[in-house]
Scaffold this motif. Structure first.
Motif, PDB file in Angstrom:
ATOM      1  N   GLU A   1      14.340  -6.614  14.922  1.00 54.07           N
ATOM      2  CA  GLU A   1      15.245  -6.900  13.802  1.00 54.07           C
ATOM      3  C   GLU A   1      15.904  -5.643  13.260  1.00 54.07           C
ATOM      4  OE1 GLU A   1      15.839 -10.032  12.539  1.00 54.07           O
ATOM      5  OE2 GLU A   1      14.496 -10.984  13.998  1.00 54.07           O
ATOM      6  N   LYS A   2      15.633  -4.509  13.910  1.00 52.90           N
ATOM      7  CA  LYS A   2      16.192  -3.214  13.488  1.00 52.90           C
ATOM      8  C   LYS A   2      15.839  -2.880  12.032  1.00 52.90           C
ATOM      9  CE  LYS A   2      19.358  -3.169  17.175  1.00 52.90           C
ATOM     10  NZ  LYS A   2      18.295  -3.770  18.008  1.00 52.90           N
ATOM     11  N   ALA A   3      14.605  -3.165  11.671  1.00 50.54           N
ATOM     12  CA  ALA A   3      14.109  -2.787  10.347  1.00 50.54           C
ATOM     13  C   ALA A   3      13.460  -1.408  10.438  1.00 50.54           C
ATOM     14  CB  ALA A   3      13.097  -3.824   9.868  1.00 50.54           C
ATOM     15  N   ASN A   4      13.138  -0.834   9.306  1.00 47.53           N
ATOM     16  CA  ASN A   4      12.474   0.467   9.263  1.00 47.53           C
ATOM     17  C   ASN A   4      10.990   0.281   9.654  1.00 47.53           C
ATOM     18  OD1 ASN A   4      10.943   2.674   8.300  1.00 47.53           O
ATOM     19  ND2 ASN A   4      12.544   3.191   6.815  1.00 47.53           N
ATOM     20  N   THR A   5      10.651   0.728  10.857  1.00 43.93           N
ATOM     21  CA  THR A   5       9.301   0.442  11.367  1.00 43.93           C
ATOM     22  C   THR A   5       8.219   1.207  10.590  1.00 43.93           C
ATOM     23  OG1 THR A   5       9.856   1.968  13.133  1.00 43.93           O
ATOM     24  CG2 THR A   5       9.553  -0.299  13.780  1.00 43.93           C
ATOM     25  N   PHE A   6       8.552   2.397  10.109  1.00 47.00           N
ATOM     26  CA  PHE A   6       7.556   3.162   9.360  1.00 47.00           C
ATOM     27  C   PHE A   6       7.155   2.413   8.079  1.00 47.00           C
ATOM     28  CE2 PHE A   6       6.713   6.316   5.961  1.00 47.00           C
ATOM     29  CZ  PHE A   6       5.505   6.820   6.438  1.00 47.00           C
ATOM     30  N   ILE A   7       8.161   1.972   7.328  1.00 47.18           N
ATOM     31  CA  ILE A   7       7.878   1.219   6.091  1.00 47.18           C
ATOM     32  C   ILE A   7       7.074  -0.048   6.419  1.00 47.18           C
ATOM     33  CG2 ILE A   7       8.944  -0.156   4.222  1.00 47.18           C
ATOM     34  CD1 ILE A   7       9.217   2.788   3.703  1.00 47.18           C
ATOM     35  N   CYS A   8       7.485  -0.740   7.487  1.00 48.94           N
ATOM     36  CA  CYS A   8       6.782  -1.975   7.850  1.00 48.94           C
ATOM     37  C   CYS A   8       5.329  -1.695   8.209  1.00 48.94           C
ATOM     38  CB  CYS A   8       7.470  -2.677   9.030  1.00 48.94           C
ATOM     39  SG  CYS A   8       9.077  -3.357   8.589  1.00 48.94           S
ATOM     40  N   GLU A   9       5.104  -0.602   8.944  1.00 46.08           N
ATOM     41  CA  GLU A   9       3.727  -0.295   9.349  1.00 46.08           C
ATOM     42  C   GLU A   9       2.868   0.085   8.138  1.00 46.08           C
ATOM     43  OE1 GLU A   9       3.253   2.254  12.757  1.00 46.08           O
ATOM     44  OE2 GLU A   9       1.055   2.186  12.596  1.00 46.08           O
ATOM     45  N   VAL A  10       3.407   0.917   7.258  1.00 44.11           N
ATOM     46  CA  VAL A  10       2.640   1.299   6.057  1.00 44.11           C
ATOM     47  C   VAL A  10       2.322   0.056   5.223  1.00 44.11           C
ATOM     48  CG1 VAL A  10       2.728   2.544   3.852  1.00 44.11           C
ATOM     49  CG2 VAL A  10       3.560   3.658   5.934  1.00 44.11           C
ATOM     50  N   ALA A  11       3.343  -0.782   5.001  1.00 44.79           N
ATOM     51  CA  ALA A  11       3.133  -1.967   4.159  1.00 44.79           C
ATOM     52  C   ALA A  11       2.130  -2.922   4.805  1.00 44.79           C
ATOM     53  CB  ALA A  11       4.468  -2.670   3.903  1.00 44.79           C
ATOM     54  N   ALA A  12       2.222  -3.089   6.121  1.00 46.49           N
ATOM     55  CA  ALA A  12       1.282  -3.979   6.803  1.00 46.49           C
ATOM     56  C   ALA A  12      -0.146  -3.429   6.671  1.00 46.49           C
ATOM     57  CB  ALA A  12       1.672  -4.144   8.273  1.00 46.49           C
ATOM     58  N   LEU A  13      -0.291  -2.102   6.773  1.00 43.52           N
ATOM     59  CA  LEU A  13      -1.630  -1.505   6.670  1.00 43.52           C
ATOM     60  C   LEU A  13      -2.276  -1.757   5.310  1.00 43.52           C
ATOM     61  CD1 LEU A  13      -1.195   1.947   8.481  1.00 43.52           C
ATOM     62  CD2 LEU A  13      -2.951   0.225   9.007  1.00 43.52           C
ATOM     63  N   VAL A  14      -1.486  -1.684   4.246  1.00 39.60           N
ATOM     64  CA  VAL A  14      -2.092  -1.792   2.911  1.00 39.60           C
ATOM     65  C   VAL A  14      -1.915  -3.182   2.287  1.00 39.60           C
ATOM     66  CG1 VAL A  14      -1.816   0.686   2.459  1.00 39.60           C
ATOM     67  CG2 VAL A  14      -0.025  -0.888   1.695  1.00 39.60           C
ATOM     68  N   HIS A  15      -1.329  -4.136   3.027  1.00 42.04           N
ATOM     69  CA  HIS A  15      -0.852  -5.363   2.378  1.00 42.04           C
ATOM     70  C   HIS A  15      -1.950  -6.207   1.727  1.00 42.04           C
ATOM     71  CE1 HIS A  15      -1.937  -7.748   6.006  1.00 42.04           C
ATOM     72  NE2 HIS A  15      -1.913  -8.790   5.199  1.00 42.04           N
ATOM     73  N   ASP A  16      -3.177  -6.108   2.208  1.00 44.37           N
ATOM     74  CA  ASP A  16      -4.224  -6.945   1.613  1.00 44.37           C
ATOM     75  C   ASP A  16      -5.141  -6.189   0.655  1.00 44.37           C
ATOM     76  OD1 ASP A  16      -3.798  -9.606   2.273  1.00 44.37           O
ATOM     77  OD2 ASP A  16      -4.720  -9.436   4.251  1.00 44.37           O
ATOM     78  N   LEU A  17      -4.896  -4.880   0.474  1.00 46.58           N
ATOM     79  CA  LEU A  17      -5.811  -4.100  -0.375  1.00 46.58           C
ATOM     80  C   LEU A  17      -5.739  -4.520  -1.836  1.00 46.58           C
ATOM     81  CD1 LEU A  17      -5.516  -0.404   0.917  1.00 46.58           C
ATOM     82  CD2 LEU A  17      -7.339  -2.057   1.383  1.00 46.58           C
ATOM     83  N   ALA A  18      -4.576  -4.997  -2.278  1.00 43.44           N
ATOM     84  CA  ALA A  18      -4.443  -5.371  -3.688  1.00 43.44           C
ATOM     85  C   ALA A  18      -4.567  -6.875  -3.880  1.00 43.44           C
ATOM     86  CB  ALA A  18      -3.104  -4.884  -4.236  1.00 43.44           C
ATOM     87  N   ASP A  19      -4.916  -7.579  -2.805  1.00 48.11           N
ATOM     88  CA  ASP A  19      -5.017  -9.032  -2.906  1.00 48.11           C
ATOM     89  C   ASP A  19      -6.232  -9.417  -3.741  1.00 48.11           C
ATOM     90  OD1 ASP A  19      -3.815 -11.474  -0.955  1.00 48.11           O
ATOM     91  OD2 ASP A  19      -5.732 -11.856  -1.961  1.00 48.11           O
ATOM     92  N   ASP A  20      -6.077 -10.477  -4.525  1.00 51.52           N
ATOM     93  CA  ASP A  20      -7.197 -10.897  -5.380  1.00 51.52           C
ATOM     94  C   ASP A  20      -8.404 -11.366  -4.561  1.00 51.52           C
ATOM     95  OD1 ASP A  20      -5.234 -12.986  -4.823  1.00 51.52           O
ATOM     96  OD2 ASP A  20      -6.552 -14.320  -5.937  1.00 51.52           O
ATOM     97  N   LYS A  21      -8.197 -11.663  -3.267  1.00 54.46           N
ATOM     98  CA  LYS A  21      -9.348 -12.051  -2.438  1.00 54.46           C
ATOM     99  C   LYS A  21     -10.175 -10.828  -2.042  1.00 54.46           C
ATOM    100  CE  LYS A  21      -6.469 -14.316   0.615  1.00 54.46           C
ATOM    101  NZ  LYS A  21      -5.610 -13.261   0.191  1.00 54.46           N
ATOM    102  N   VAL A  22      -9.537  -9.661  -2.033  1.00 53.08           N
ATOM    103  CA  VAL A  22     -10.189  -8.465  -1.507  1.00 53.08           C
ATOM    104  C   VAL A  22     -10.529  -7.463  -2.621  1.00 53.08           C
ATOM    105  CG1 VAL A  22      -9.760  -6.416  -0.068  1.00 53.08           C
ATOM    106  CG2 VAL A  22      -9.140  -8.689   0.791  1.00 53.08           C
ATOM    107  N   ALA A  23      -9.582  -7.214  -3.541  1.00 54.27           N
ATOM    108  CA  ALA A  23      -9.799  -6.234  -4.613  1.00 54.27           C
ATOM    109  C   ALA A  23     -10.497  -6.904  -5.789  1.00 54.27           C
ATOM    110  CB  ALA A  23      -8.459  -5.669  -5.078  1.00 54.27           C
ATOM    111  N   SER A  24     -11.186  -6.089  -6.628  1.00 57.79           N
ATOM    112  CA  SER A  24     -11.888  -6.686  -7.763  1.00 57.79           C
ATOM    113  C   SER A  24     -10.879  -7.227  -8.774  1.00 57.79           C
ATOM    114  CB  SER A  24     -12.845  -5.691  -8.408  1.00 57.79           C
ATOM    115  OG  SER A  24     -12.224  -4.438  -8.506  1.00 57.79           O
ATOM    116  N   SER A  25      -9.738  -6.561  -8.928  1.00 59.29           N
ATOM    117  CA  SER A  25      -8.630  -7.166  -9.670  1.00 59.29           C
ATOM    118  C   SER A  25      -7.345  -6.700  -9.010  1.00 59.29           C
ATOM    119  CB  SER A  25      -8.642  -6.754 -11.140  1.00 59.29           C
ATOM    120  OG  SER A  25      -8.030  -5.493 -11.302  1.00 59.29           O
TER     121      SER A  25
END
Ligand code: ADP
Ligand code: NI
Length: 211
Positions: free
Chosen positions: A42-66
């Motif tokens: 899709e010619k998106a910025n792969t660096f941004i996509c990779e960083v976001a994918a790596l951290v995407h669940d760290l702030a999720d209420d299922k994983v983080a305490s809040s």
């Protein structure tokens, strides 16, 4: 850039290594791979996509305490990024979650890519496996015909009301194919969607004693 990615990978890996609801490190790793693949097409910025994918669940209420604590943690992790990139990644991870399906469409191409990658991991054979692990981790039943699948859930109902693993397919997973953002995501979703449809028809057939 490579150092940032490798540091993030090490951090997220140790943090989610043993996560028991289907959001473990291997989920993250698969989402990263699909996000890079879709970003490429899709010619998106792969660096941004990779960083976001790596951290995407760290702030999720299922994983983080809040969620707030999780978000501060991610923001601190991203200190090496410039301000614009850091803001972009934070925007992606705060907007891509399904949360009952009542959320507005995500904004940037990179957010669309990461959301598609995360959604692909919720369908197909892997999606089926993750759904039963999640349901098991919450003590939910495989199926109960007396509990109807819900429509239009609030976030609170989505997370906290009693449902079943099979209902989750009707409440969310079967809807994902038509919610894919990118052409690449849509085409990758097709086979996985058909696979869950065929799983459900086999499941109900066995349940009724017809197979
Ligand atoms: P999001 O963070 O995008 O809202 P979810 O937490 O809804 O994502 O879902 C991530 C995965 O966890 C789902 O694709 C599914 O496999 C599983 N899951 C979430 N909620 C349920 C549920 N109520 N029953 C079974 N599986 C679930
Ligand atoms: Ni995820």
């Amino acid at each position: 850039m490579d150092t940032i990615l490798s540091e993030l990978r090490t951090y997220v890996r140790q943090k989610l290594e043993r996560e028991g609801s289907g959001h473990d490190w291997h989920h993250i790793d698969r989402v990263v791979k699909q996000a890079k693949r879709i970003a490429d097409e899709e010619k998106a910025n792969t660096f941004i996509c990779e960083v976001a994918a790596l951290v995407h669940d760290l702030a999720d209420d299922k994983v983080a305490s809040s969620e707030q604590e999780g978000l501060s943690e991610v923001e601190a992790l991203l200190y090496q990024l410039n301000a614009a990139d850091r803001e972009h990644v934070m925007e992606i991870i705060t907007t891509i979650s399904y949360k009952g399906g009542n959320r507005p469409p995500v904004k940037s191409l990179e957010a669309q890519v990461v959301q598609d990658a995360d959604r692909l991991d919720a369908i197909g054979a892997i999606g089926i496996a993750r759904t039963f692990v999640y349901a098991g981790s919450k003590g939910e039943l495989i199926y109960d015909p007396s509990i109807e699948p819900r429509t239009n859930m609030t976030m609170d109902a989505y997370r906290n009301e009693q449902s079943t693993a099979i209902n989750h397919f009707y409440e969310k997973l079967l809807k994902l194919k038509d919610l894919m953002n990118t052409e690449t995501g849509k085409s990758l979703a097709e086979e996985r969607h058909e696979f869950i449809q065929s799983f459900l028809s086999q499941f109900h057939g066995e349940w009724e004693g017809n197979r």
